[in-house]
Write a protein that holds these residues in place. Structure first.
Motif, short mmCIF file in Angstrom:
data_model
loop_
_atom_site.label_atom_id
_atom_site.label_comp_id
_atom_site.label_asym_id
_atom_site.label_seq_id
_atom_site.Cartn_x
_atom_site.Cartn_y
_atom_site.Cartn_z
N HIS A 155 2.47 8.26 -9.31
CA HIS A 155 3.15 7.26 -10.09
C HIS A 155 2.17 6.30 -10.73
O HIS A 155 2.57 5.30 -11.27
CB HIS A 155 4.28 6.55 -9.34
N ALA B 256 -2.19 7.98 -2.50
CA ALA B 256 -1.37 6.90 -1.92
C ALA B 256 -2.08 6.25 -0.74
O ALA B 256 -2.57 6.94 0.15
CB ALA B 256 -0.02 7.45 -1.47
N GLY B 257 -2.17 4.94 -0.76
CA GLY B 257 -2.74 4.20 0.36
C GLY B 257 -4.25 4.19 0.45
O GLY B 257 -4.81 3.59 1.35
N LEU B 258 -4.94 4.85 -0.48
CA LEU B 258 -6.41 4.84 -0.43
C LEU B 258 -6.95 3.67 -1.23
O LEU B 258 -6.30 3.18 -2.14
CB LEU B 258 -6.96 6.15 -1.01
N TYR C 101 0.55 11.91 2.14
CA TYR C 101 -0.08 11.58 3.42
C TYR C 101 -0.37 12.85 4.24
O TYR C 101 0.09 12.99 5.38
CB TYR C 101 0.79 10.62 4.25
N ALA D 215 0.81 -1.22 0.00
CA ALA D 215 0.00 0.00 0.00
C ALA D 215 0.84 1.27 0.00
O ALA D 215 0.42 2.29 -0.51
CB ALA D 215 -0.95 0.00 1.19
N MET D 216 2.03 1.21 0.58
CA MET D 216 2.83 2.43 0.67
C MET D 216 3.98 2.46 -0.34
O MET D 216 4.89 3.27 -0.22
CB MET D 216 3.38 2.58 2.08
N LEU D 217 3.94 1.57 -1.33
CA LEU D 217 5.07 1.46 -2.25
C LEU D 217 4.75 2.04 -3.62
O LEU D 217 3.59 2.14 -4.00
CB LEU D 217 5.47 0.00 -2.41
N ASP D 218 5.79 2.38 -4.37
CA ASP D 218 5.58 2.80 -5.75
C ASP D 218 5.52 1.55 -6.64
O ASP D 218 5.77 0.44 -6.18
CB ASP D 218 6.64 3.83 -6.17
N ARG E 241 6.23 -2.32 -5.59
CA ARG E 241 5.11 -3.24 -5.54
C ARG E 241 5.43 -4.53 -6.29
O ARG E 241 5.21 -5.63 -5.81
CB ARG E 241 3.91 -2.56 -6.21
N GLU F 205 1.07 12.88 -4.72
CA GLU F 205 0.48 11.56 -4.55
C GLU F 205 -0.74 11.55 -3.65
O GLU F 205 -0.74 10.90 -2.61
CB GLU F 205 1.52 10.60 -3.98
N THR G 216 10.16 7.17 -7.28
CA THR G 216 10.73 7.70 -6.06
C THR G 216 12.18 8.06 -6.38
O THR G 216 12.89 7.25 -6.96
CB THR G 216 10.71 6.60 -4.99
#
Lengths: 266, 283, 283
Positions: free
Chosen positions: C202, C172-174, C91, B176-179, B183, C169, C42
Motif C-alpha cells: 500500500h 510491513a513493519g520494517l 509477516y 507500524a502495522m497499519l495501512d 495511519r 506487503e 485492506t
C-alpha cells in the motif's frame, strides 16, 4: 468447520432472558440440568419439555439456530442410542442374528437421547443469551465464596474472558500459518497418523510462538493500564439483581420442586 | 513546566547463562537525556533496535533504569511508591492493535483502565463516553473489536488510555502495522488530543512523515540520543539522518537533491506547499 | 508462459449473514518476466487475489490458467503449482519453525520431494540470493532481527525455485533501511533471473520506484491497470477511493498549475528531479 459450533456464541436479541442477571441464568441452568436427570415418566417428560419450549420461546433465539448447535453432538447421540438400544438386557422385542432389542433398551435409548438433546438445547439458551463477559462476570460473582478457600476466582474469570477474546484471533492465525506452510509445499491431510502428527509441527510451533508473544504483549498492556489483580477494582457494569431475577429464581425453584414432586407421585 | 526529565538514563539487558554468569550485556539506553514540557508533542525517531522502544517502556515504568534518573510528572521512577501514579499519568499505546485490547466489547475495553484504578461506576460511564468521542469511535461502543480495522482498534486503545485521564500519552510505534488510512486516522486522533486537550504526546516511530507534526524531535541510534531539535532543523540534515539508517520524506529529499543540483532552495523543506513556493520564487 | 485469470469471482462465507464478495469478475493476464505491483487498501481483495494465483484459494467461479493449463482440472497437480508460483505471506517470519535457519529454508524443497542433498543445495542458493551472511545459517531463526527473519522467510519460498514470486506487503513493519534492503533484493531477483515478480503493497512510493506495471484494486475489482505513469495520471480517481499518488506526482501537478513548465507525470524522485531541472534550464 470450527465456525459451525454455535455453543458459546452470543445471539443478540431483546428478550426477558437476555436481560436477566447472568447469576440467575447460571442458577436456572444448573437446576434445569439436574432436573433432566431427575425426571421420570410421561408427566415428568411433559413438564421438562414444556419448560424448555417456554424458555426457548421467551429467549427469542430462532429455534433453527439452536438446532444447528446439535450438529456438534450428533455422533455422541448416535453412539448413546446404539449402546442403549442393543446392550440393555430385558424382555426381547426384536431379535436378529446376534442382536436383540429390548423394551427397556428402547426406553433407555429414548430417554438418553432426549436428555442429551435437552441438555444441549437448554445450556445453549444460556450461552446464546449471555455475552461471554457477562458469563464470566456471573461466574466470578457466583463463585466468590470460594475466595475464602484461596481459589483465585477473579484471576480465573479474567483468564476466561481473555481466552474468549483471543480464540477468534488464534483461529484466524492458524488459518494464516496453515496457508503459509501450504504455500511452502506442506501437506496436512495425507499420510498415516505419525506422518500427520509430524506435519503439524510447522503449524504448531509458529502458533505457540505467536500465542506466547501475544500473551507477553497483553500482560504488558494490562500492566500499563494499571492492572494489579482484583483488589480495589471497580466495575463498569456491576451485576445487580432486579425484580425479574427474583421472579426467575422463584420460577426455577418452583419448576425443580415440581419435577421432583412428579417423580415421587408417579 | 517539565513533565518528563531524564538524566543520563541507562538501560542494560543482561543475558546470563545457566550458572548465572553474565554472558553478554546489551546497552539499550546509553546516557539518555530527555526533556519534555507539559503539553508538548515530541517525536522519538530511530530505526529498529535503536533503543526507542526501551525508552518508551521506561516512561511507563514497565522497565526501570540500570543507571541515571528519570522523573515523570515530578516523580522519580525508581521509587516503587510512585508506580501507579506514573502509569496512570503517562498512558501507553503499543504497536500491535490486537494484543492490547482486553475485553470483547469496545466500551468494556475502554473501561478496563478506570476499573483498575477504582473509579466509581457512574464516573466510568462518563469517561468511557468522553474518551470514545474524543477518538471518534463512539458509534462502535457496543461492537466487538474483532471486526474493526487496525486504525479503529488503535483508536480504541488510545481511548482506553484517555479514560484514565492521563496528562501524557506515550505511543510506541502505533502505526507500524497499519495501512495508510489507518495511519492517518491514528495520527489525526493523536494530534487532536494534543492540540485540543493539551495532552503531552510522545510518539515513537520510524516513519519520518509522522514526525513532521511534532513540536520537537529526538533521533536515537545505538541507545543514544544523537540529534534533537524542531522537525525542520532535523530534516535539513539529510546526510546525517541517512547515516542513522533513517530516510527523509520524499519532498524533503527532492528539495535537498535540487539544492545539491544548484537550485537555491532553503534547507529543511517539510511540505509540498513549501517546495512549490520555493520553486515558484526562483522561477 | 503466463498466468491468465478469466472472470474470477470469490465469495467468502457464502450463504451466511457475513457473505462478502471478495473478488468480482477479475480478468487478468500476467506475462512471463513482468514486475507488477498490486495496490489497494485492506479489504480491496488484493490478498485474496494473490492466493488464487497459486491455487491456495479456489475461485467460486471463473477459470485460472497457468502456462495454458486450467489449474482447476481434476488431474492438475496443484501442489506442484505452489512450488512454481511462490507466495510470501505478510509477516512471513511468523511461519518460521525449525531449529536452524538452514533447516527452515530446506523445508520447501523437501516437501517438493527433493532428496536431502538437493534440498540443502537449494537452501544454500536461496540464502545466498537474499544476502544473509553465512555466520547465521546454523543458528536459530529466532535470534535474528525482524528484517533478517523476513529475508530467511523469503529464502524459504525462493528455495522452491519458483517461476513467479508473489510478495504480500514484504516491507510491513520494517524500518527504512530494512525496507530498502528487501525491495532491492527482490528487484535483483527480477533482473538477474528474469523471475516474474508480483509485489502487493500500500505504499505508492515503494511500488512506483520498482514496478513496470501497476494494478489498482478496489472493492474486489480491478480499478486501473497500466504503467505507474498512466496510473498516477488518474489522481482524482485514486483519491476518490482513498488512495494517493506519490508526493512528487502531486508536486509536479502543483508546479504546472503555478506556471512552471515541467513536463510528464513524475512518479519517482529521480523523474521529478529531472523534470524540474529541465524546466529551469529551458528557461
Amino acid at each position: 468447520m470450527l465456525r459451525d459450533i454455535t455453543i458459546g456464541q452470543y445471539y443478540p436479541a431483546d428478550s426477558v432472558i437476555h436481560k436477566l442477571d447472568p447469576r440467575t441464568k447460571l442458577m436456572g441452568a444448573l437446576l434445569y440440568i439436574v432436573s433432566l436427570f431427575v425426571f421420570r415418566g410421561v408427566a415428568g417428560f411433559a413438564a421438562v419439555t414444556l419448560t424448555l419450549i417456554f424458555i426457548i420461546a421467551l429467549s427469542k433465539v430462532p429455534f433453527g439456530y439452536m438446532v444447528r448447535g446439535l450438529k456438534a453432538i450428533v455422533v455422541i447421540l448416535v453412539i448413546t442410542i446404539v449402546f442403549n438400544l442393543f446392550l440393555t438386557p430385558g424382555e426381547p422385542l426384536v431379535e436378529f442374528w446376534k442382536f436383540r432389542i429390548t423394551w427397556q433398551g428402547l426406553e433407555n435409548a429414548g430417554f438418553m437421547a432426549v436428555r442429551l438433546t435437552y441438555l444441549i438445547l437448554g445450556s445453549s439458551v444460556l450461552t446464546l443469551t449471555t455475552t461471554p463477559n457477562q458469563l464470566t462476570d456471573g461466574m466470578e460473582q457466583a463463585l466468590k465464596p470460594l475466595n475464602k478457600i484461596r481459589i483465585p476466582v477473579h484471576e480465573i474469570s479474567m483468564m476466561m474472558s481473555i481466552a474468549l477474546r483471543f480464540i477468534p484471533i488464534l483461529i484466524e492465525e492458524t488459518d494464516k500459518i496453515m496457508k503459509a506452510q501450504l504455500a511452502r509445499g506442506a501437506e496436512f491431510e495425507s499420510g498415516n497418523l505419525i506422518k500427520k502428527a509430524k506435519s503439524l509441527v510447522p503449524l504448531l510451533v509458529p502458533l505457540f510462538i505467536s500465542a506466547f508473544r501475544r500473551a507477553n504483549d497483553l500482560a504488558m498492556a494490562m500492566e500499563a493500564r494499571c492492572y494489579h489483580g482484583g483488589q480495589g477494582r471497580t466495575k463498569m457494569k456491576p451485576l445487580r439483581y432486579k425484580r425479574k431475577d427474583a421472579a426467575a429464581y422463584l420460577l426455577s425453584v418452583g419448576y425443580f420442586a415440581g419435577v421432583i414432586a412428579l417423580r415421587i407421585v408417579f | 513546566m517539565k513533565f518528563i526529565e531524564a538524566r543520563k538514563l541507562i538501560h542494560e539487558y543482561i543475558r546470563r547463562d545457566e550458572e548465572g554468569n553474565v554472558e553478554s550485556i546489551l546497552t539499550a539506553l546509553d546516557q539518555v537525556d530527555l526533556d519534555v514540557k507539559q503539553g508538548e508533542f515530541v517525536a522519538v525517531l530511530g530505526h529498529n533496535g535503536s533503543g526507542k522502544s526501551t525508552l518508551a517502556k521506561h516512561l511507563n515504568v514497565l522497565l526501570t533504569a540500570s543507571g541515571g534518573t528519570l522523573w515523570v510528572d515530578g516523580k522519580d521512577t525508581k521509587d516503587p511508591d510512585n508506580l501507579w501514579a506514573i502509569r496512570q499519568n503517562a498512558g501507553m499505546v503499543f504497536q500491535n492493535p490486537d494484543n492490547q485490547i482486553i475485553a470483547s466489547v469496545v466500551e468494556e475495553d475502554v473501561a478496563f483502565g478506570p476499573e483498575n484504578i477504582g473509579v466509581s461506576t457512574p464516573e466510568i460511564w462518563k469517561r468511557v463516553e468522553r474518551s470514545l468521542k474524543s477518538v471518534g469511535m463512539i458509534k462502535y461502543r457496543e461492537h466487538s473489536p474483532n471486526r474493526l480495522s487496525g486504525g479503529q482498534k488503535q483508536r480504541i486503545a488510545i481511548a482506553g488510555v484517555m479514560a484514565m485521564e492521563p496528562k501524557c500519552i506515550v505511543l510506541d510505534e502505533p502505526t507500524a502495522m497499519l495501512d495508510p488510512n489507518g495511519r492517518r486516522e491514528v495520527l489525526d486522533a493523536v494530534e487532536q488530543l494534543n492540540k485540543e486537550k493539551g495532552i503531552t504526546v510522545i510518539l515513537i516511530t520510524h516513519y519520518m512523515e509522522e514526525v513532521v507534526r511534532a513540536d520537537r524531535v529526538y533521533v536515537m541510534d545505538n541507545g543514544r540520543v544523537v540529534m534533537q531539535g524542531t522537525p525542520r532543523s532535523i530534516f535539513s540534515q539529510v546526510d546525517t539522518l541517512k547515516s542513522y539508517r533513517l530516510d527523509v520524506p520524499q519532498i524533503t529529499l527532492l528539495a535537498y537533491e535540487l539544492r545539491n543540483a544548484g537550485l537555491n532552495i532553503p534547507e529543511g523543506i517539510l511540505t509540498r506547499q513549501e517546495l512549490v513556493e520555493a520553486l515558484c520564487r526562483l522561477y | 508462459m503466463s498466468i491468465i485469470l478469466d472472470k474470477v469471482n470469490y465469495v467468502y462465507s457464502e450463504k451466511t449473514a457475513y457473505e462478502i464478495q471478495a473478488l468480482k469478475n477479475i480478468s487478468l493476464k500476467i506475462e512471463d518476466g513482468e514486475f507488477i505491483g498490486i495496490i489497494g487498501h485492506t479489504g480491496s481483495g488484493k490478498s485474496t487475489l494473490i492466493q488464487h494465483l497459486n491455487g491456495l484459494v479456489r475461485a467460486t467461479s471463473g477459470g485460472i490458467y497457468y502456462n495454458g493449463r486450467d489449474i482447476y482440472e481434476d488431474d492438475y497437480d496443484r501442489k506442484k503449482l505452489r512450488g512454481m508460483v511462490g507466495l510470501v505471506f505478510q509477516y512471513p517470519e511468523h511461519q518460521l519453525f525449525e531449529t536452524t535457519i538452514f533447516a527452515d529454508v530446506s523445508f520447501g524443497p523437501k516437501n517438493q520431494g527433493f532428496t536431502k542433498k538437493e534440498a540443502e543445495l537449494k537452501a544454500f542458493t536461496a540464502l545466498r540470493s537474499v544476502g544473509l551472511s553465512e555466520d547465521y545459517w546454523y543458528r536459530s531463526p529466532f535470534e535474528l532481527s525482524g528484517g533478517q527473519k523476513r529475508r530467511v522467510a523469503i529464502a524459504g519460498v525462493l528455495a522452491m525455485d519458483p517461476e513467479v514470486l508473489i510478495l504480500d506487503e514484504p516491507t510491513a513493519g520494517l524500518d527504512p533501511k530494512g525496507r530498502d534492503e528487501i525491495l532491492d533484493q527482490v528487484a535483483k531477483l527480477h533482473q538477474e533471473r528474469r523471475m516474474t515478480i508480483i509485489l502487493v503493497s500500500h505504499s505508492m512510493e515503494d511500488v512506483a520506484k520498482y514496478v513496470k506495471r501497476l494494478i489498482v484494486m478496489n472493492q474486489g475489482s480491478i480499478m486501473l491497470d497500466g504503467t505507474p505513469g498512466e496510473i498516477f495520471a488518474h489522481v482524482q480517481e485514486l483519491e476518490a477511493v482513498g488512495l494517493a499518488a506519490p508526493q512528487v506526482t502531486y508536486l509536479m501537478h502543483d508546479l504546472r498549475k503555478r506556471g512552471i513548465q515541467a513536463s510528464g507525470t513524475a512518479t519517482t524522485l529521480e523523474e521529478a528531479k529531472e523534470a524540474i531541472l529541465q524546466a529551469f534550464h529551458k528557461k
